[in-house]
Scaffold this motif. Structure first.
Motif, PDB file in Angstrom:
ATOM      1  N   GLN A   1      -1.632   7.642   4.341  1.00  0.00           N
ATOM      2  CA  GLN A   1      -1.817   6.299   3.806  1.00  0.00           C
ATOM      3  C   GLN A   1      -3.306   5.997   3.948  1.00  0.00           C
ATOM      4  O   GLN A   1      -3.903   6.344   4.958  1.00  0.00           O
ATOM      5  CB  GLN A   1      -0.986   5.321   4.650  1.00  0.00           C
ATOM      6  CG  GLN A   1      -1.016   3.886   4.194  1.00  0.00           C
ATOM      7  CD  GLN A   1      -0.181   2.992   5.112  1.00  0.00           C
ATOM      8  OE1 GLN A   1       0.448   3.470   6.060  1.00  0.00           O
ATOM      9  NE2 GLN A   1      -0.180   1.704   4.838  1.00  0.00           N
ATOM     10  N   GLY A   2      -3.892   5.373   2.952  1.00  0.00           N
ATOM     11  CA  GLY A   2      -5.305   5.038   3.087  1.00  0.00           C
ATOM     12  C   GLY A   2      -5.957   4.722   1.763  1.00  0.00           C
ATOM     13  O   GLY A   2      -5.385   4.948   0.702  1.00  0.00           O
ATOM     14  N   PHE A   3      -7.170   4.179   1.857  1.00  0.00           N
ATOM     15  CA  PHE A   3      -7.881   3.719   0.666  1.00  0.00           C
ATOM     16  C   PHE A   3      -8.127   4.848  -0.333  1.00  0.00           C
ATOM     17  O   PHE A   3      -8.217   4.613  -1.530  1.00  0.00           O
ATOM     18  CB  PHE A   3      -9.223   3.082   1.060  1.00  0.00           C
ATOM     19  CG  PHE A   3      -9.089   1.776   1.811  1.00  0.00           C
ATOM     20  CD1 PHE A   3      -7.856   1.108   1.889  1.00  0.00           C
ATOM     21  CD2 PHE A   3     -10.186   1.192   2.428  1.00  0.00           C
ATOM     22  CE1 PHE A   3      -7.742  -0.097   2.566  1.00  0.00           C
ATOM     23  CE2 PHE A   3     -10.077  -0.015   3.102  1.00  0.00           C
ATOM     24  CZ  PHE A   3      -8.851  -0.659   3.184  1.00  0.00           C
TER      25      PHE A   3
ATOM     26  N   VAL B   1       3.786   9.456  -4.310  1.00  0.00           N
ATOM     27  CA  VAL B   1       4.087   8.212  -3.601  1.00  0.00           C
ATOM     28  C   VAL B   1       5.535   8.251  -3.128  1.00  0.00           C
ATOM     29  O   VAL B   1       6.448   8.456  -3.917  1.00  0.00           O
ATOM     30  CB  VAL B   1       3.894   6.974  -4.507  1.00  0.00           C
ATOM     31  CG1 VAL B   1       4.315   5.704  -3.769  1.00  0.00           C
ATOM     32  CG2 VAL B   1       2.451   6.859  -4.957  1.00  0.00           C
ATOM     33  N   ARG B   2       5.750   8.051  -1.842  1.00  0.00           N
ATOM     34  CA  ARG B   2       7.095   8.095  -1.294  1.00  0.00           C
ATOM     35  C   ARG B   2       7.552   6.744  -0.767  1.00  0.00           C
ATOM     36  O   ARG B   2       8.718   6.418  -0.756  1.00  0.00           O
ATOM     37  CB  ARG B   2       7.181   9.118  -0.158  1.00  0.00           C
ATOM     38  CG  ARG B   2       7.158  10.529  -0.637  1.00  0.00           C
ATOM     39  CD  ARG B   2       8.210  10.692  -1.725  1.00  0.00           C
ATOM     40  NE  ARG B   2       8.308  12.066  -2.143  1.00  0.00           N
ATOM     41  CZ  ARG B   2       9.147  12.930  -1.586  1.00  0.00           C
ATOM     42  NH1 ARG B   2       9.937  12.563  -0.610  1.00  0.00           N
ATOM     43  NH2 ARG B   2       9.183  14.170  -2.006  1.00  0.00           N
TER      44      ARG B   2
ATOM     45  N   VAL C   1       5.311  12.128  11.440  1.00  0.00           N
ATOM     46  CA  VAL C   1       3.994  11.611  11.793  1.00  0.00           C
ATOM     47  C   VAL C   1       3.276  11.163  10.513  1.00  0.00           C
ATOM     48  O   VAL C   1       3.258  11.888   9.520  1.00  0.00           O
ATOM     49  CB  VAL C   1       3.151  12.670  12.536  1.00  0.00           C
ATOM     50  CG1 VAL C   1       1.795  12.102  12.926  1.00  0.00           C
ATOM     51  CG2 VAL C   1       3.905  13.173  13.770  1.00  0.00           C
ATOM     52  N   VAL C   2       2.742   9.959  10.559  1.00  0.00           N
ATOM     53  CA  VAL C   2       2.009   9.393   9.425  1.00  0.00           C
ATOM     54  C   VAL C   2       0.556   9.191   9.849  1.00  0.00           C
ATOM     55  O   VAL C   2       0.299   8.707  10.945  1.00  0.00           O
ATOM     56  CB  VAL C   2       2.607   8.021   9.011  1.00  0.00           C
ATOM     57  CG1 VAL C   2       1.825   7.421   7.837  1.00  0.00           C
ATOM     58  CG2 VAL C   2       4.088   8.146   8.664  1.00  0.00           C
TER      59      VAL C   2
ATOM     60  N   GLN D   1       0.853  -1.185   0.000  1.00  0.00           N
ATOM     61  CA  GLN D   1       0.000   0.000   0.000  1.00  0.00           C
ATOM     62  C   GLN D   1       0.892   1.239   0.000  1.00  0.00           C
ATOM     63  O   GLN D   1       1.822   1.333   0.803  1.00  0.00           O
ATOM     64  CB  GLN D   1      -0.908   0.017   1.236  1.00  0.00           C
ATOM     65  CG  GLN D   1      -1.879   1.207   1.222  1.00  0.00           C
ATOM     66  CD  GLN D   1      -2.831   1.215   2.396  1.00  0.00           C
ATOM     67  OE1 GLN D   1      -2.499   0.757   3.493  1.00  0.00           O
ATOM     68  NE2 GLN D   1      -4.026   1.747   2.173  1.00  0.00           N
ATOM     69  N   PRO D   2       0.605   2.185  -0.896  1.00  0.00           N
ATOM     70  CA  PRO D   2       1.474   3.369  -0.984  1.00  0.00           C
ATOM     71  C   PRO D   2       1.328   4.314   0.204  1.00  0.00           C
ATOM     72  O   PRO D   2       0.253   4.428   0.791  1.00  0.00           O
ATOM     73  CB  PRO D   2       1.003   4.062  -2.272  1.00  0.00           C
ATOM     74  CG  PRO D   2      -0.401   3.605  -2.465  1.00  0.00           C
ATOM     75  CD  PRO D   2      -0.471   2.207  -1.905  1.00  0.00           C
ATOM     76  N   LEU D   3       2.409   5.007   0.518  1.00  0.00           N
ATOM     77  CA  LEU D   3       2.389   6.137   1.441  1.00  0.00           C
ATOM     78  C   LEU D   3       2.713   7.382   0.619  1.00  0.00           C
ATOM     79  O   LEU D   3       3.662   7.377  -0.163  1.00  0.00           O
ATOM     80  CB  LEU D   3       3.443   5.980   2.543  1.00  0.00           C
ATOM     81  CG  LEU D   3       3.017   5.147   3.761  1.00  0.00           C
ATOM     82  CD1 LEU D   3       3.163   3.674   3.466  1.00  0.00           C
ATOM     83  CD2 LEU D   3       3.848   5.542   4.979  1.00  0.00           C
TER      84      LEU D   3
END
Ligand code: C2E
Ligand code: CA
Ligand code: CA
Ligand code: CA
Length: 267
Positions: free
Chosen positions: A255-257, A53-54, A232-233, A44-46
């Motif tokens: 991060q998330g849907f 996208v990192r 912080v994520v 899953q991308p962050l």
């Protein structure tokens, strides 16, 4: 209980209910799942604040021949209880490193890979070596990797955990506290342990729109993290409104849907 003959009492423990049976058939299935190739790692991308996208988080999937699709929330605890998490965890670490190297080979500038680590893995003396070997196999640097730990583990074997954390940090590996705010949060470990990242649990993120309390809690977590020099994520971002809010609150990554679901790697 079952009635057996006079000298033939059938053992039938009351706790062998449906849940117990499901758990033991899961244990049977999980043994050998690796060998049968039933375990897969998805990513899953962050994203950073500009939406780029990192990084990616490696998430395990189990397609059991016998049981079908089993959620990690269900089988990871069984893997932890049975010790199967050790070979499985090593597999995930190695797969995730292989994938990051493959993306880079394909010209995709993914900064780093995040991998979940169970307490049972982290308390082992050989854990740092396992990480070092995975990195070396794919010619990665420590800074290419972030390990996601939970507050649960910090309570166990504080000395060993803090020694391993220091070794990993010396290699450049980043250390994130996953589901921050949901564990038995003692904050004192943040004073002494070399953590680099706080990952705000998605229950707070998802309550943002409706609950002023949630908003202030996330605000406070961001302030705490930044005061300590941590990234912080925000995880579990599902709506544009949540994304706006967490960006506004100043998190480094989301991060998330909304921006990306976990999925098989595309190169
Ligand atoms: P986690 O580490 O907190 O992982 C994030 C979970 O949230 C993932 O569930 C992900 O699919 C889900 N998620 C991501 N974005 C959203 C969103 O916007 N909304 C919602 N509702 N959910 C979102 P998943 O993949 O089912 O994993 C569940 C948990 O299983 C993980 O929670 C982690 O604790 C554990 N897990 C997964 N893979 C591994 C692994 O390789 N090793 C270990 N030790 N644990 C793992
Ligand atoms: Ca995680
Ligand atoms: Ca999490
Ligand atoms: Ca979680």
């Amino acid at each position: 209980a079952k009635q057996g003959g006079k000298n033939n009492v059938t053992f039938y423990a009351p706790e062998m209910n449906a849940a117990g049976t499901a758990r033991s058939s899961m244990e049977v299935g999980l043994r050998g799942a690796l060998e049968r190739g039933e375990l897969q790692v998805v990513y899953q991308p962050l994203h950073d604040l500009s939406g780029q996208v990192r990084g990616a988080e490696a998430l395990l999937r189990w397609h059991s021949a016998a049981l079908g699709h089993v959620s990690p929330a269900t089988f990871i605890p069984v893997a932890e209880d049975t010790g199967l998490i050790i070979p499985i965890g090593t597999y995930v670490l190695n797969e995730a490193c292989r994938q990051l190297a493959a993306w880079r080979e394909a010209g995709r500038p993914i900064e780093r890979m995040s991998v979940n680590v169970s307490p049972a893995q982290f308390v082992r003396d050989d854990f740092v070596d396992v990480v070092r070997r995975a990195l070396q196999s794919w010619r990665l640097q420590g800074r290419d990797l972030e390990l996601e730990l939970t507050e649960r583990m910090i309570i166990r074997d504080v000395e060993g955990v803090s020694r391993r954390m220091a070794e990993l940090r010396a290699m450049g590996v980043r250390l994130s506290i996953d589901d921050f705010g949901t564990g038995n949060s003692a904050l004192n470990y943040l004073m002494t342990l070399p953590v680099t990242t706080l990952k705000v649990d998605r229950t707070f993120v998802q309550a943002l729109e409706d609950s002023p309390g949630a908003y202030r809690i996330v605000q406070a977590i961001v302030a705490l993290g930044h005061a300590l020099g941590l990234d912080v994520v925000a995880e579990g971002v599902e709506t544009p409104a949540q994304l706006l809010q967490v960006r506004d609150l100043g998190v480094e990554r989301t991060q998330g849907f909304l921006l990306g679901r976990p999925g098989p790697p595309r190169n």
